[in-house]
Design an enzyme around this catalytic site. Structure first.
Site, mmCIF file in Angstrom:
data_model
loop_
_atom_site.group_PDB
_atom_site.id
_atom_site.type_symbol
_atom_site.label_atom_id
_atom_site.label_comp_id
_atom_site.label_asym_id
_atom_site.label_seq_id
_atom_site.Cartn_x
_atom_site.Cartn_y
_atom_site.Cartn_z
ATOM 1 N N TRP A 200 18.821 65.735 56.251
ATOM 2 C CA TRP A 200 19.103 64.935 57.346
ATOM 3 C C TRP A 200 18.084 64.556 58.371
ATOM 4 O O TRP A 200 17.563 65.478 58.867
ATOM 5 C CB TRP A 200 20.546 65.325 57.846
ATOM 6 C CG TRP A 200 21.070 64.287 58.909
ATOM 7 C CD1 TRP A 200 21.457 63.263 58.922
ATOM 8 C CD2 TRP A 200 20.654 64.321 60.669
ATOM 9 N NE1 TRP A 200 21.845 62.407 60.209
ATOM 10 C CE2 TRP A 200 21.142 63.134 61.044
ATOM 11 C CE3 TRP A 200 19.983 65.308 61.166
ATOM 12 C CZ2 TRP A 200 20.991 62.913 62.506
ATOM 13 C CZ3 TRP A 200 19.666 65.018 62.584
ATOM 14 C CH2 TRP A 200 20.446 64.081 63.201
ATOM 15 N N GLU A 239 21.594 63.352 53.407
ATOM 16 C CA GLU A 239 22.905 63.033 54.207
ATOM 17 C C GLU A 239 22.733 61.689 55.048
ATOM 18 O O GLU A 239 21.667 61.926 55.677
ATOM 19 C CB GLU A 239 22.997 64.146 55.046
ATOM 20 C CG GLU A 239 24.358 64.246 55.968
ATOM 21 C CD GLU A 239 24.638 65.234 56.682
ATOM 22 O OE1 GLU A 239 23.921 66.242 56.711
ATOM 23 O OE2 GLU A 239 25.379 65.358 57.516
ATOM 24 N N HIS A 275 30.487 61.104 59.658
ATOM 25 C CA HIS A 275 29.318 60.058 59.527
ATOM 26 C C HIS A 275 29.707 58.633 58.976
ATOM 27 O O HIS A 275 28.736 57.965 58.487
ATOM 28 C CB HIS A 275 28.233 60.646 58.777
ATOM 29 C CG HIS A 275 27.375 61.772 59.432
ATOM 30 N ND1 HIS A 275 26.453 62.186 59.042
ATOM 31 C CD2 HIS A 275 27.813 62.293 60.514
ATOM 32 C CE1 HIS A 275 25.896 63.280 59.707
ATOM 33 N NE2 HIS A 275 26.938 63.340 60.761
ATOM 34 N N ASP A 339 30.402 71.524 58.869
ATOM 35 C CA ASP A 339 29.040 71.136 59.891
ATOM 36 C C ASP A 339 29.735 70.385 61.496
ATOM 37 O O ASP A 339 30.298 69.534 61.349
ATOM 38 C CB ASP A 339 28.432 70.001 59.395
ATOM 39 C CG ASP A 339 27.251 69.555 60.301
ATOM 40 O OD1 ASP A 339 27.272 70.166 61.422
ATOM 41 O OD2 ASP A 339 26.849 68.456 60.081
HETATM 42 C C1 RNT Z 1 23.614 65.777 61.972
HETATM 43 C C2 RNT Z 1 23.941 66.089 60.511
HETATM 44 C C3 RNT Z 1 23.396 67.251 59.909
HETATM 45 C C4 RNT Z 1 23.264 68.633 60.429
HETATM 46 C C5 RNT Z 1 23.218 68.960 62.086
HETATM 47 C C6 RNT Z 1 22.770 70.196 62.865
HETATM 48 O O1 RNT Z 1 24.329 64.813 62.153
HETATM 49 O O2 RNT Z 1 25.187 66.275 60.204
HETATM 50 O O3 RNT Z 1 24.108 67.732 58.909
HETATM 51 O O4 RNT Z 1 21.943 68.910 60.150
HETATM 52 O O5 RNT Z 1 24.606 68.637 62.501
HETATM 53 ZN ZN ZN Z 2 26.374 67.194 58.560
#
Ligand code: RNT
Ligand code: ZN
Length: 432
Positions: A200, A239, A275, A339
């Protein structure tokens, strides 16, 4: 009744194991609807959930940075005492959480949790040796170990661009970091089975973006460079995100971008529940994706307004995702991870509540009278289908959950909260 009284009563009930008749009755009740409860519990406890390390310390990491990381909109809010201050603290806290969570677990690390013994090691120079303690600890506990490059909270990410940065030197740094991370994930996988390496990045821009194609083209080239080596123990995923604070107008790694990138390169995709647009249905993406892109890695989180990382609950959204994953019949192609980060409540409790909620929603899905519902749907009996969905809320789900907790040797009901309070008083209270 006072909370304390209620909690001590809970503890007695659980240790007495007095729920067996309730479980027998539940088993019969579900059997009448064509659901095999024993099989459901068996499947449930075998599905690993990969729990993120960063709930323990508010996404600070172990690199000695001051304050929390806010680049890309990642920001933990709240000042509840007792945050983990070291790898040892995180391990201790997770051991406590794991004693209260039923079922198979994995642990999920970010690169910024390298343990370098005080030595400054740049992120593009990380190697497996800095994660040796984590690996041994997971081996001892029979947990798998997953990994993530950390492309935020760093001076070279301060402009909100990493793998898509216009400056080739910056881009190359992050490419080297991600390559190093894949090698580290490979070393985890060699020792513990397989390991996901989930990318990500925070890349995007705040307003009135005029060059949307350029960064995406550069991201494609960077990712291709990162993924060049064939690493048999690594499960690569990418991601997407909708926006971040300060990156409201444009996200380079959008949903369409990564889904198509993953499909074209034969790697996996990560859907993070926080997201997407608030009314977008992540559950519906599962059956649309798995025929083309696997695995689907799920980051279970809870979006609230502009924050994508509240503690998950046994919510409609999480239940819908679990329902769709189970109904797909492709549980082998779906990977479960969490997460979220909340610094305003006991952080160990946050882990327990969030991961138990996911496990509970999975059980709820595994207990769905799905055969009857599909029969009704196929025969055009929409009312029966709807009624069956409504009936789910009336079934003795709680008795089966209690049984699953007992099978896994963890407290049911609220009894786990007593353990958390004890841990808070004896361990967390000493941290400053
Ligand atoms: C960030 C992402 C990611 C993660 C962090 C730490 O918005 O969701 O998956 O690495 O939340
Ligand atoms: Zn995430």
């Amino acid at each position: 009744m006072k909370l304390q009284q209620f909690l001590s009563k809970q503890r007695k009930q659980t240790s007495a194991g007095a729920d067996l008749p309730a479980y027998e009755a539940a088993r019969e009740c579900y059997a009448e609807l064509g659901v095999d409860v024993d099989a459901a519990v068996e499947t449930l406890l075998g599905l690993p959930i990969s729990v993120h390390c960063w709930q323990a310390d508010d996404v600070r990491g172990l690199e000695g940075r001051e304050g929390s990381v806010d680049s890309g909109g990642i920001q933990a809010t709240g000042g509840y005492p007792g945050a983990a201050r070291s790898g040892d603290d995180i391990r201790k806290d997770f051991e406590q959480a794991a004693r209260l969570i039923p079922g198979a677990l994995r642990f999920n690390l970010h690169a910024m949790y390298a343990e370098t013994d005080g030595k400054l090691v740049e992120r593009d120079e990380l190697t497996p040796e800095y994660f040796a303690t984590w690996v041994e600890w997971c081996q001892d506990n029979e947990w798998g170990l997953d990994f993530n490059p950390t492309c935020f909270g760093h001076r070279l990410a301060a402009e909100g661009m990493t793998l898509s940065h216009p400056d080739s030197a910056v881009r190359q740094f992050w490419i080297r970091h991600c390559i190093a991370c894949r090698q580290i994930a490979e070393s985890f996988g060699q020792k513990l089975g397989t390991a996901t390496c989930n990318i990500w990045i925070p890349d995007g821009s705040k307003d009135a973006t005029v060059d949307r194609a350029g960064p995406r083209q550069r991201l494609i080239e960077s990712l291709d460079a990162v993924l060049q080596a064939d690493l048999p123990h690594v499960i690569d995923t990418v991601e997407s995100k909708l926006f971040g604070i300060g990156l409201e107008d444009y996200t380079v790694g959008s949903h369409e971008f990564y889904l198509l990138y993953a499909a074209s390169r034969g790697i996996g995709i990560c859907f993070d529940l926080g997201h997407y647009h608030p009314t977008e249905n992540v559950a519906d993406k599962i059956s649309a994706t798995v025929p083309f892109v696997t695995p689907v890695l799920l980051h279970i989180s809870r979006g609230v307004r502009w924050d994508s990382d509240h503690v998950p609950r046994f919510s409609d959204e999480v239940r819908a995702v679990c329902d769709e994953a189970v109904r797909s019949g492709q549980l082998d192609d779906i990977l479960w991870a969490t997460d979220f980060f909340d610094a305003s409540i006991n952080r160990v409790a946050a882990w327990v509540i969030g991961v138990r909620a996911v496990r509970k929603a999975l059980l709820y899905a595994l207990l769905e009278p799905w055969k009857l519902a599909t029969e009704a749907e196929r025969s055009g009996d929409g009312a029966a289908k709807l009624a069956l969905q409504e009936l789910r809320a009336e079934l003795p789900f709680g008795a089966v959950w209690e049984h699953a907790c007992q099978r896994a040797d963890v407290p049911g009901g609220l009894a786990w909260l007593t353990e958390i309070k004890r841990y808070e008083q004896t361990v967390l209270a000493d941290r400053c």
